[in-house]
Design a protein around this motif. Structure first.
Motif, PDB file in Angstrom:
ATOM      1  N   ALA A  37      -1.776  -6.668  22.305  1.00 12.13           N
ATOM      2  CA  ALA A  37      -2.299  -7.728  21.458  1.00 12.13           C
ATOM      3  C   ALA A  37      -2.027  -9.088  22.070  1.00 12.13           C
ATOM      4  N   ARG A  38      -0.816  -9.289  22.557  1.00  9.40           N
ATOM      5  CA  ARG A  38      -0.457 -10.591  23.121  1.00  9.40           C
ATOM      6  C   ARG A  38      -1.268 -10.904  24.370  1.00  9.40           C
ATOM      7  N   LEU A  39      -1.545  -9.870  25.169  1.00 10.34           N
ATOM      8  CA  LEU A  39      -2.328 -10.118  26.377  1.00 10.34           C
ATOM      9  C   LEU A  39      -3.753 -10.504  26.026  1.00 10.34           C
ATOM     10  N   GLN A  40      -4.180 -10.153  24.832  1.00 14.25           N
ATOM     11  CA  GLN A  40      -5.512 -10.561  24.400  1.00 14.25           C
ATOM     12  C   GLN A  40      -5.438 -11.776  23.497  1.00 14.25           C
ATOM     13  N   ALA A  41      -4.296 -12.478  23.525  1.00  9.44           N
ATOM     14  CA  ALA A  41      -4.086 -13.691  22.722  1.00  9.44           C
ATOM     15  C   ALA A  41      -4.112 -13.386  21.233  1.00  9.44           C
ATOM     16  N   ARG A  42      -3.760 -12.143  20.868  1.00 14.73           N
ATOM     17  CA  ARG A  42      -3.654 -11.824  19.450  1.00 14.73           C
ATOM     18  C   ARG A  42      -2.181 -11.811  19.071  1.00 14.73           C
ATOM     19  N   LYS A  43      -1.941 -11.624  17.794  1.00 12.82           N
ATOM     20  CA  LYS A  43      -0.564 -11.653  17.353  1.00 12.82           C
ATOM     21  C   LYS A  43       0.076 -10.259  17.404  1.00 12.82           C
ATOM     22  N   GLY A  44      -0.690  -9.245  17.071  1.00 14.61           N
ATOM     23  CA  GLY A  44      -0.169  -7.894  17.179  1.00 14.61           C
ATOM     24  C   GLY A  44       0.544  -7.430  15.934  1.00 14.61           C
ATOM     25  N   PRO A  45       0.711  -6.102  15.824  1.00 18.08           N
ATOM     26  CA  PRO A  45       1.294  -5.537  14.612  1.00 18.08           C
ATOM     27  C   PRO A  45       2.811  -5.693  14.591  1.00 18.08           C
ATOM     28  N   PRO A  46       3.411  -5.591  13.398  1.00 20.76           N
ATOM     29  CA  PRO A  46       4.872  -5.655  13.304  1.00 20.76           C
ATOM     30  C   PRO A  46       5.528  -4.366  13.787  1.00 20.76           C
ATOM     31  N   ALA A  47       6.857  -4.367  13.859  1.00 23.79           N
ATOM     32  CA  ALA A  47       7.571  -3.274  14.529  1.00 23.79           C
ATOM     33  C   ALA A  47       7.464  -1.968  13.787  1.00 23.79           C
ATOM     34  N   TYR A  48       7.279  -1.992  12.494  1.00 19.96           N
ATOM     35  CA  TYR A  48       7.237  -0.734  11.758  1.00 19.96           C
ATOM     36  C   TYR A  48       5.856  -0.068  11.843  1.00 19.96           C
TER      37      TYR A  48
ATOM     38  N   VAL C  40      -6.894  -8.565  12.699  1.00 17.32           N
ATOM     39  CA  VAL C  40      -6.392  -7.835  11.539  1.00 17.32           C
ATOM     40  C   VAL C  40      -5.401  -6.761  11.912  1.00 17.32           C
ATOM     41  N   GLU C  41      -5.214  -6.496  13.220  1.00 18.27           N
ATOM     42  CA  GLU C  41      -4.247  -5.459  13.570  1.00 18.27           C
ATOM     43  C   GLU C  41      -2.851  -5.863  13.142  1.00 18.27           C
ATOM     44  N   ARG C  42      -2.616  -7.186  12.981  1.00 19.30           N
ATOM     45  CA  ARG C  42      -1.278  -7.596  12.532  1.00 19.30           C
ATOM     46  C   ARG C  42      -1.039  -7.162  11.105  1.00 19.30           C
ATOM     47  N   LEU C  43      -2.111  -6.853  10.353  1.00 17.74           N
ATOM     48  CA  LEU C  43      -1.948  -6.331   9.003  1.00 17.74           C
ATOM     49  C   LEU C  43      -1.940  -4.803   9.001  1.00 17.74           C
ATOM     50  N   GLY C  44      -2.016  -4.226  10.184  1.00 17.02           N
ATOM     51  CA  GLY C  44      -2.023  -2.770  10.263  1.00 17.02           C
ATOM     52  C   GLY C  44      -3.404  -2.177  10.243  1.00 17.02           C
TER      53      GLY C  44
END
Lengths: 325, 615, 150, 188
Positions: A37-48, C40-44
């Motif tokens: 995600a970061r390499l595509q300038a996105r934020k990415g999902p959380p650890a869980y 939206v992947e940050r929301l899962g």
């Protein structure tokens, strides 16, 4: 033959290895998704996120398609999970001291990795879905293309043991033990530096085995055939498949680290595990970058790559091992 | 013990009784079953050296020996023969009296061949078996069956020429030394008298080897087996694949290994190993392109015999090393190679019988053998399907089935003999075999039924039970290979080794591979998965009518892409080998003359290498 | 246990997008949601174009008589718990493709109206097309519903 | 060759992703002139229904029940074209910048404005809203030629509270035909 106590000890270690593999894979899967995600300038999902996905799948409805073969449809995810759990036990976490009379024979590891892929093939066919069939055919084609370079590159370290001086052995623990010390100058005695081309071939093969682009996601190409072999799966059975696929982050990176990157470098207990896991993580990060930076190739490209370039690399290294230069 | 001569005589008399069978057709089956049952009992009794001695010494000058090796081969022959006879009861519906007659004659001759310890009798029984099995191959009495039978017969007879010439050379040597009579061909006599020394002995044995290599079969002369077994009834194909090629082929390696002092050249054994490699690799690639189920199985059979050739070759290689260096380590390696080869021989007769029995059941029920027309048979014939699943996975070398163990032993033998390249190619062949059998499984049993097999039902019990027994054997030998190796294989190995070695504590005798533990862990994994699957977390299932229909993007009746009819085309599998396959296709002309020409060229090449002294 | 399940369902909604018929603009807007800006992947949320895997079905476009069967079938093939988001005016009511005034939606000879004529809809997202944020808001409402279970 | 700028971009993205915080924070960027939800302006709207006439999606509807006229926008049907805003004579409706319209209940998805209806004196059927009639009167008076202003005002007083049907009936009796304006020297 082993006594009952040995068996209990081995089963304890089995569960410990599964636990380690699970938590590492969880972390690595998160790193994989976050970094892509970061390499595509996105934020990415959380650890869980990786584990939330799997728990959610277990909470969905159970179901068996009408055209599926009930028995094989249910069995194949279990086989995939079982095979990858045994693999994660058979590949020691960087230490040459790993218990039991069970041989960590490289050929057995190879066969179990094929068994893991086989479960997907049977799943695709047993589910009665046209997309599943196409995906399964592609999976078989991928097994075929990867197998030869993979087998050669897996066996090169064990063949090279004779040259290092510790005598021939197919055991992965002996391969780890043989990589202690210094190669030249400050370089550690890793097989990576002895046989760089073979390590490239193995790396590409393992990249493909762990569903990473450029070749790995050909069998489940989302844009063409939905989810390939897993199209008709849903609910808990898909959850088991996803759980099994989560372990790939540990199994295939650990295999590479053990064979070519020296495992735990012969350090004392907590340190060697730490060094080993850090190396695994580095491999995961490199794989992620390649995955993000490349597009999916066609299946004929995969054949071409593995049966020419990779095979040439592996065979060149094999000749080096056998002839000795 | 029961003298093998009695077994053979009983089988021959039973066969003669079948001649009367036009009147009493049911009687044929009873007689055949009784006779083969007696043969099985006798062979098993012989196996355990039970003190029940019935003997007719010296009748017809039969020279039989009961040792570990002959026991193993005879047991394979009789057990598979018994199952074939049981299977034939329902399978061959319109048989004249000739079927049971020739089956009993063939099995009897093969048992005789297995027990013979005299090259002349080996040859004679092989000829009888060849001729009787020709009638069996042409059983259907149609033009392709005659063609297949005649191809088989002509190639076999041509191969026997080599054996005859070899035997002639040996007899000449014997006459020159003052010996005469059939006893001059006795293996024990030849070994102890030192008759065969020097080039003539080597040359004559090599001629005999070439003659029997055709029956194994090995690479350039493999073409008769697929041709013959495609046209033959499935029971006869099983007979050919599971016992004939083993009993009739193994003398080739028997003489090479017993007379190892003549073949100490390393190059010779490397050539044998390469033959094995070529056989397994090329034939499995040819098997890719086949659409006929039985033809595919036949080519795969040849490929599996490559493993046996490789194992035996590695054994011989290690024995040569032992002869040169007298280092006992090489004896262990030799024992490894030979054990692996023999174990794969045994395993192959188990799973290949399963596969041919199942293929026969499929053909019997559906009337076709074309892989591309079959489909979805797991619904109609579930038992046959699961048995064939076990057989296919075993032949592909999936862990915890017997094929895995024997292949693993072959790899280990190769690597410990210092030939890892052979092991790598064998591993690759194993993957190709897996792909071939996945294709069969997927197209024939899984997937959708093409709709033309509505009335197909499960095979009769007498056609299913033999394959079930063998499949159980596959699993048993897969999890506890120690049983097979300790009781069946090691006694045979010790016969073939130059010096008796003490069997190691662990019969797998390399790195200890604890298959029981492996199985335990695999089952623990399955249980973990099953618990995860069964835990009641789930949501209440919806009651939608179309829920269980396959997902095709919404369309069902007339899909745009016809993807529902997707099946693994052979092109997907054979893609990387396209150019090779085209060459192979062009070379397999189907003309016997061409095949015999190949054999002649091959023999000339080998013999000239021998004469030049390179091997 | 149910708390854990509810948490997991809220954190991992996988979506499938179904185009029922219309001008395709909403499809493009859904793709915008996946771009780095909205991610939206940050929301899962994962884009799974497969109803078997999806928890939330996002439909756009009006329902024609032809596509009604397919929409119904694809909805049936989703596994419980499942939620449906109608995206855009066409999917909500039929939009400019139907006759009648205001709430009275009268079907024409090809178009029968919004998605709720074919399958039960949980969230309506008006817009032509909706702004990506509006789509995210609609999915968020669907997630809240998912958390409560079936 | 890998471009240095590309690497720079990647590194920048690695540490500063471009993602907004939307569901947990405010929307990042609402452009000027965003076509959001159409809103009636209570002060300006006269309830004439021009918007309902021209609405291309038929999202705006007029309902007269009893004494009240309801103009409502059923916005799940609206395509946000803005024709209502264009056509509105009094600037009584305009597209707002509100776009968070998702709802789980379609019944509540409505914007409406209510007016009191003026009843016909003769037949007591509804004519239009009071604001509408006033606006019409104002507009007529503003644009009319002063020459005939008083006559028009006189006529308007007669017709002010009549419905269309009744006006027709009355126009014959009261002789309010425009013909008479010409006699006063008014020319077109």
């Amino acid at each position: 033959m082993a006594t009952l106590f040995d068996y209990l000890l081995i089963i304890t270690f089995y569960f410990a290895a599964i636990g380690l593999a699970f938590f590492f894979s969880w972390g690595a899967a998160w790193v994989f998704r976050k970094l892509s995600a970061r390499l595509q300038a996105r934020k990415g999902p959380p650890a869980y996120q990786p584990i939330a996905d799997i728990i959610k799948l277990f909470g969905k409805e159970r179901f068996i398609p009408r055209l599926a073969n009930k028995f094989l449809y249910t069995l194949s995810p279990l086989v995939a999970l079982s095979a990858i759990l045994i693999l994660s036990f058979m590949i020691p976490p960087g230490t040459p001291f790993w218990p039991g009379p069970l041989a960590f024979d490289l050929i057995v590891i190879l066969y179990f990795s094929v068994m893991f892929s086989l479960a997907f093939v049977i799943a695709g066919w047993a589910s009665g879905s046209p997309w599943g069939k196409i995906g399964a055919s592609r999976e078989v084609a991928m097994i075929l293309s990867v197998e030869l370079p993979l087998a050669i590159a897996l066996l090169i370290p064990s063949l090279a043991l004779a040259r290092v001086g510790s005598g021939f052995s197919l055991s992965i623990t002996d391969v780890i033990a043989a990589q202690e010390g210094i190669f030249i100058w400050f370089l550690p005695n890793w097989f990576l530096f002895h046989y760089p081309l073979a390590s490239v071939a193995l790396f590409l093969a393992l990249l493909t085995k762990s569903w990473m682009r450029p070749f790995g996601d050909i069998p489940e190409a989302e844009q063409e055939i939905f989810a390939g072999p897993l199209t008709e799966y849903g609910g808990p059975l898909l959850g088991i498949f996803e759980l099994a696929r989560l372990f790939r982050f540990y199994v295939f990176t650990a295999l590479f680290v053990d064979l070519y990157l020296g495992g735990g470098d012969g350090l004392i207990f907590p340190l060697n595990l730490l060094v080993f896991l850090v190396k695994c993580l580095v491999i995961v990060i490199i794989m992620t970058i390649i995955h993000v930076a490349s597009a999916r190739y066609r299946i004929s490209h995969a054949f071409k790559w593995f049966l020419t370039v990779c095979l040439a690399f592996a065979v060149f290294s094999l000749i080096r091992v056998l002839v000795g230069f | 013990m029961i003298d093998p001569a009695i077994v053979i005589i009983v089988l021959y008399i039973a066969a003669a009784f079948c001649l009367l069978g036009k009147k009493i057709r049911k009687g044929n089956d009873v007689v055949a079953l009784l006779a083969i049952g007696f043969a099985l009992l006798a062979v098993v009794l012989n196996y355990f050296y039970l003190p029940l001695w019935i003997s007719v010494p010296g009748v017809f000058g039969f020279a039989f020996t009961i040792n570990g090796y002959t026991n193993l081969i005879a047991l394979i022959a009789t057990f598979i023969g018994f199952l074939v006879v049981v299977y034939s009861v329902k399978y061959i519906e319109h048989r004249g009296s000739s079927y049971s007659l020739f089956v009993l004659l063939t099995i009897g001759s093969l048992i005789g061949m297995a027990y013979s310890w005299n090259l002349f009798w080996v040859f004679l029984f092989a000829e009888v078996a060849t001729i009787t099995s020709t009638f069996l191959i042409a059983h259907h009495l149609k033009s392709p069956s005659f063609e297949g039978g005649l191809k088989y017969l002509s190639i076999q007879i041509f191969a026997s020429l080599f054996v005859v010439v070899g035997l002639g050379f040996i007899y000449q040597e014997a006459l020159a030394s003052g010996y005469s009579g059939i006893g001059a061909f006795s293996i024990d006599f030849l070994l102890s008298s030192g008759l065969l020394t020097g080039f003539i002995g080597k040359f004559s044995l090599f001629l005999i080897f070439l003659g029997f290599l055709v029956k194994v079969p090995s690479f350039p002369i493999h073409t008769w087996l697929p041709d013959a077994s495609t046209v033959a009834p499935a029971s006869i194909s099983t007979l050919l694949h599971a016992m004939m090629i083993k009993v009739a082929g193994m003398p080739a390696f028997l003489i090479l290994l017993l007379f190892h002092s003549l073949f100490v050249s390393i190059n010779f054994w490397l050539v044998i190993c390469s033959l094995g490699i070529l056989t397994m690799l090329i034939c499995v690639i040819i098997a890719f392109a086949q659409n006929d189920l039985k033809r595919l199985l036949a080519f795969d059979s040849v490929s599996q015999m490559g493993y046996v050739i490789l194992g035996m070759g590695i054994g011989g290689l290690a024995i040569s090393f032992y002869d040169i260096t007298t280092d006992p380590v090489w004896l262990v390696v030799a024992a490894g190679g030979i054990t692996a080869g023999l174990f794969h021989l045994l395993n192959h007769s188990l799973f290949k019988s399963v596969l041919f029995f199942s293929a026969g059941a499929i053909e019997h029920e559906t009337g076709t053998r074309d892989i591309n027309q079959l489909g979805g048979l797991l619904q109609a014939m579930p038992k046959t399907g699961y048995v064939m699943l076990i057989g296919s996975l075993a032949i592909a070398g999936v862990p915890l089935l017997n094929g895995f163990i024997s292949k693993w032993m072959v790899y280990n033998a190769c690597i410990s003999a210092g030939q890892p390249v052979f092991a790598l190619i064998a591993i690759f062949t194993s993957a190709l075999t897996l792909a071939v059998f996945l294709r069969i499984l997927c197209s024939v049993f899984l997937g959708n039924s093409p709709g033309t097999f509505e009335g197909v039902h499960a095979a009769p019990r007498s056609m299913f039970t033999p394959s079930l027994l063998l499949a159980i054997g596959c699993i048993l030998f897969g999890v506890f290979p120690q049983i097979a190796i300790l009781f069946l294989i090691l006694p045979a190995t010790t016969v073939l080794l130059p010096v008796a070695i003490t069997p190691p504590a662990n019969p797998l005798f390399w790195v200890s591979l604890d298959l029981f533990l492996l199985g335990t862990l695999l089952i623990i994994g399955l249980i973990i998965g099953y618990l995860l699957y069964r835990i009641k977390w789930g949501a209440t299932p919806s009651e939608a009518e179309d829920k269980t229909m396959p997902f095709t993007g919404g369309t069902l009746k007339d899909p745009y892409l016809k993807v529902e009819e997707a099946r693994p085309a052979s092109t997907v599998f054979s893609y990387p080998f396209r150019s090779l396959l085209n060459g192979v296709r062009r070379s397999h002309t189907g003309l016997v003359n061409m095949y015999i020409l190949w054999f002649v060229l091959f023999a000339v090449l080998m013999l000239s290498l021998l004469i030049v002294g390179w091997i | 246990m149910m708390g854990l399940m509810s948490w997991a369902r809220g954190k991992s909604p996988w979506i499938a997008v179904l185009h029922a018929g219309g001008c395709n603009n909403c499809d493009i807007e859904v793709l915008d949601v996946l771009t780095p800006r909205f991610d939206v992947e940050r929301l899962g949320v994962l884009w799974k174009q497969n109803p078997r895997h999806a928890d939330i079905l996002i439909t756009n476009g009006c329902v024609s008589k032809h596509s009604k069967v397919f929409i119904k079938r694809i909805y049936d093939q989703m596994l419980a718990p499942k939620k449906v988001v109608a995206l855009g005016s066409c999917a909500c009511t039929g939009g400019i493709y139907v006759e009648g005034e205001g709430r009275n939606v009268e079907e024409t000879h090809t178009i029968i109206g919004g998605v709720d004529k074919a399958i039960p809809v949980d969230v309506y997202v008006p817009g032509c097309p909706p702004k990506p944020e509006a789509i995210i808001q609609g999915v968020a409402i669907a997630i809240e519903k998912l958390k409560k279970g079936d | 060759m890998v471009k240095i700028t590309a690497i720079k971009e990647v590194l920048k993205a690695l540490f500063k992703p471009a993602t907004t915080k939307y569901p947990h924070g405010p929307p990042s960027h609402v452009p000027e002139g965003l076509r959001g939800l159409p809103q009636f302006k209570d002060d300006n709207c006269i309830g004439c229904g021009a918007c309902a006439e021209c609405c291309s999606a038929n999202a705006i509807s007029i309902t007269d029940t009893g004494d009240t006229r309801t103009l409502s926008i059923f916005y799940p049907r609206c395509i946000f074209c803005g024709r209502c805003e264009d056509i509105c004579p009094e600037d009584g409706i305009a597209l707002s910048e509100e776009f968070e319209l998702a709802t789980s209940d379609k019944k509540e998805a409505e914007v409406s404005i209510k007016f009191t209806l003026v009843k016909c004196q003769e037949c007591s059927s509804a004519i239009s809203t009071k604001e509408h009639l006033t606006k019409i009167k104002e507009r007529i008076m503003k644009n009319i030629d002063p020459v005939i202003a008083d006559a028009v005002a006189e006529d308007l007083a007669k017709y002010e509270n009549l419905c269309v049907e009744c006006r027709r009936k009355l126009s014959y009796q009261l002789n309010t035909h425009t013909q008479k304006y010409y006699t006063r020297g008014w020319e077109k």
